[in-house]
Scaffold this active site. Sequence first.
Site, PDB file in Angstrom:
ATOM      1  CE1 TYR A 196      42.421  21.296 -22.296  1.00 44.89           C
ATOM      2  CE2 TYR A 196      41.875  19.238 -23.188  1.00 44.89           C
ATOM      3  CZ  TYR A 196      41.686  20.243 -22.570  1.00 44.89           C
ATOM      4  OH  TYR A 196      40.871  20.150 -21.241  1.00 44.89           O
ATOM      5  CG  ASP A 236      36.181  24.934 -19.697  1.00 45.23           C
ATOM      6  OD1 ASP A 236      36.846  25.241 -18.746  1.00 45.23           O
ATOM      7  OD2 ASP A 236      36.531  25.026 -20.843  1.00 45.23           O
ATOM      8  CB  ALA A 254      40.697  35.244 -24.322  1.00 40.78           C
ATOM      9  CD  GLU A 263      44.010  25.634 -15.583  1.00 40.65           C
ATOM     10  OE1 GLU A 263      43.038  25.366 -16.172  1.00 40.65           O
ATOM     11  OE2 GLU A 263      43.935  26.571 -14.884  1.00 40.65           O
ATOM     12  CG  HIS A 264      45.729  20.471 -18.575  1.00 46.25           C
ATOM     13  ND1 HIS A 264      45.676  19.655 -20.236  1.00 46.25           N
ATOM     14  CD2 HIS A 264      45.930  21.590 -18.732  1.00 46.25           C
ATOM     15  CE1 HIS A 264      45.631  20.892 -20.882  1.00 46.25           C
ATOM     16  NE2 HIS A 264      45.666  21.868 -20.241  1.00 46.25           N
ATOM     17  CB  THR A 265      42.995  18.437 -12.411  1.00 44.86           C
ATOM     18  OG1 THR A 265      42.484  19.388 -12.242  1.00 44.86           O
ATOM     19  CG2 THR A 265      44.462  18.489 -11.827  1.00 44.86           C
ATOM     20  CG  LEU A 295      38.819  34.492 -20.230  1.00 45.06           C
ATOM     21  CD1 LEU A 295      38.419  36.137 -20.067  1.00 45.06           C
ATOM     22  CD2 LEU A 295      39.457  34.324 -18.835  1.00 45.06           C
ATOM     23  CD  GLU A 348      34.296  23.005 -25.816  1.00 46.65           C
ATOM     24  OE1 GLU A 348      33.390  23.581 -25.064  1.00 46.65           O
ATOM     25  OE2 GLU A 348      35.279  23.533 -25.687  1.00 46.65           O
TER      26      GLU A 348
HETATM   27  P1  ADP Z   1      37.596  29.780 -25.345  1.00 48.92           P
HETATM   28  O1  ADP Z   1      36.318  28.944 -24.839  1.00 48.92           O
HETATM   29  O2  ADP Z   1      38.691  29.705 -24.587  1.00 48.92           O
HETATM   30  O3  ADP Z   1      37.066  31.063 -25.653  1.00 48.92           O
HETATM   31  P2  ADP Z   1      37.456  27.871 -27.499  1.00 48.92           P
HETATM   32  O4  ADP Z   1      38.239  27.831 -28.914  1.00 48.92           O
HETATM   33  O5  ADP Z   1      37.008  26.832 -26.586  1.00 48.92           O
HETATM   34  O6  ADP Z   1      37.780  29.155 -26.746  1.00 48.92           O
HETATM   35  O7  ADP Z   1      36.031  28.322 -28.069  1.00 48.92           O
HETATM   36  C1  ADP Z   1      35.930  29.393 -28.999  1.00 48.92           C
HETATM   37  C2  ADP Z   1      35.006  29.264 -30.155  1.00 48.92           C
HETATM   38  O8  ADP Z   1      33.494  29.133 -29.533  1.00 48.92           O
HETATM   39  C3  ADP Z   1      34.893  30.227 -31.038  1.00 48.92           C
HETATM   40  O9  ADP Z   1      35.886  29.990 -32.041  1.00 48.92           O
HETATM   41  C4  ADP Z   1      33.328  30.189 -31.657  1.00 48.92           C
HETATM   42  O10 ADP Z   1      33.228  28.955 -32.560  1.00 48.92           O
HETATM   43  C5  ADP Z   1      32.618  29.693 -30.501  1.00 48.92           C
HETATM   44  N1  ADP Z   1      31.828  31.074 -29.890  1.00 48.92           N
HETATM   45  C6  ADP Z   1      32.314  31.626 -28.684  1.00 48.92           C
HETATM   46  N2  ADP Z   1      31.586  32.765 -28.310  1.00 48.92           N
HETATM   47  C7  ADP Z   1      30.886  32.722 -29.386  1.00 48.92           C
HETATM   48  C8  ADP Z   1      29.862  33.770 -29.717  1.00 48.92           C
HETATM   49  N3  ADP Z   1      29.341  34.670 -29.088  1.00 48.92           N
HETATM   50  N4  ADP Z   1      29.352  33.567 -31.097  1.00 48.92           N
HETATM   51  C9  ADP Z   1      29.412  32.605 -31.863  1.00 48.92           C
HETATM   52  N5  ADP Z   1      30.558  31.474 -31.344  1.00 48.92           N
HETATM   53  C10 ADP Z   1      31.095  31.706 -30.390  1.00 48.92           C
HETATM   54 MG    MG Z   2      36.760  26.531 -24.662  1.00 54.45          MG
END
Ligand code: ADP
Ligand code: MG
Length: 386
Positions: free
Chosen positions: A228, A176, A127, A35-37, A129, A164
């Site tokens: 982060y 990821d 979450a 993690e964070h590597t 994930l 991203e």
């Molecule tokens: P994680 O990657 O841990 O789920 P993040 O904050 O990196 O959390 O990414 C979540 C964001 O990605 C959401 O707030 C949204 O902007 C976008 N996102 C993820 N899944 C969807 C989806 N099915 N439809 C639209 N946007 C999505």
């Molecule tokens: Mg994410």
Amino acid sequence: MTDRVAAVTAAFEAAYGRLPTGVWSAPGRVNLIGEHTDYNNGYVLPFAINRRTWAAVGMREDRTVRLRSTFADGETTASLDALSPDAMGGWSAYVLGVAWAMADAGIDLGEASGLDILIDSDVPVGAGLSSSAALECAAGVAFTELWTLDLDKIALARIGRVAENKAVGAPTGLLDQAASMLGEEDHAVFLDCDTEAAHPVPLHLKQEGLAILVMNSNVEHEHATGGYGDRFASCANGAKALGVATLREIGADDLTRAEGALDEETYRRVRHVVTENQRVLDTVDTLAAAGPRAIGDLMNASQASMRDDFEITVPEIDLACDAAVLAGAVGARMTGGGFGGSSIALVPAEKAQEIASAVQGALSDAGLREPTIFTVAPSQGARRDR
Ligand code: ADP
Ligand code: MG
């Protein structure tokens, strides 16, 4: 066609009044260890999970891109002739950012057709994930095929990362997207974030009677604005003070020198990264030599390092991991960027239910928010579904 692919196809038809040209999907991921590597050019060992994001996409005659998601109301419209990170906002930046990152990588999109896009997902959002990478990678494989681009999986992972980092503004590493692109059933993906060399690592979970529980703390994290970025900065400062380009370049032997050269907090941040890199390498060796039942101590040591040295866990995560181990998990640790999100427990399959109940009970007894717990299986990476 699975039910889900049929459903996203039907949702596309309802939204746009025609069938999509195709449906592509990419999975979320869990990081087994490391993690964070990633942004320190080190090692990570994630796997793709059996939760996916689908992109139903239809080609258009013009240069317009229309986007919809079952996750949010409304429609976003953009032009392929005016893609710029500054002009992107909200969730569509993850998708439009992929097209922009392709152009930014020197790919000529001058003749690319516009697209109608409908996104659906069963990856829990926010979450830990990586619903974000699932979205970028689903878009990436769809665009690559529809625009007949010459991009392999690791190149697409890189493009997702650039989207991203630059279009969304989250300073994350390649972990990821590499997991989402390169995942295979019952395998983890070892990634050297310096050379970007990756290879599958057999997990043999089923064979060993093991399962992985994801314990979503239901505490929301926010990469772009949260701690982060602070940790990213701490690592950069530590590397600079130690005269190296990235923390990848130092090992356990350098920690005494680091302790003398750095303030106490930066030293602990550096120690996490250095020891975590070693734990990833040790996990790969241990999996090969002794199988998955032997990696529990490494997982638990990683959790302790994230809790005490890197300070990216929250009480809900710490307690869930402790309770899981107490109830018979092989090992447990937070997974993902931290400050909430999820942890994982490697558990004997026959005890999964019992361990999940014990974790729920422990959080409830402590008066903390109860997690959502479910099992995940290491699964196939990005692909075309229809
Ligand atoms: P994680 O990657 O841990 O789920 P993040 O904050 O990196 O959390 O990414 C979540 C964001 O990605 C959401 O707030 C949204 O902007 C976008 N996102 C993820 N899944 C969807 C989806 N099915 N439809 C639209 N946007 C999505
Ligand atoms: Mg994410």
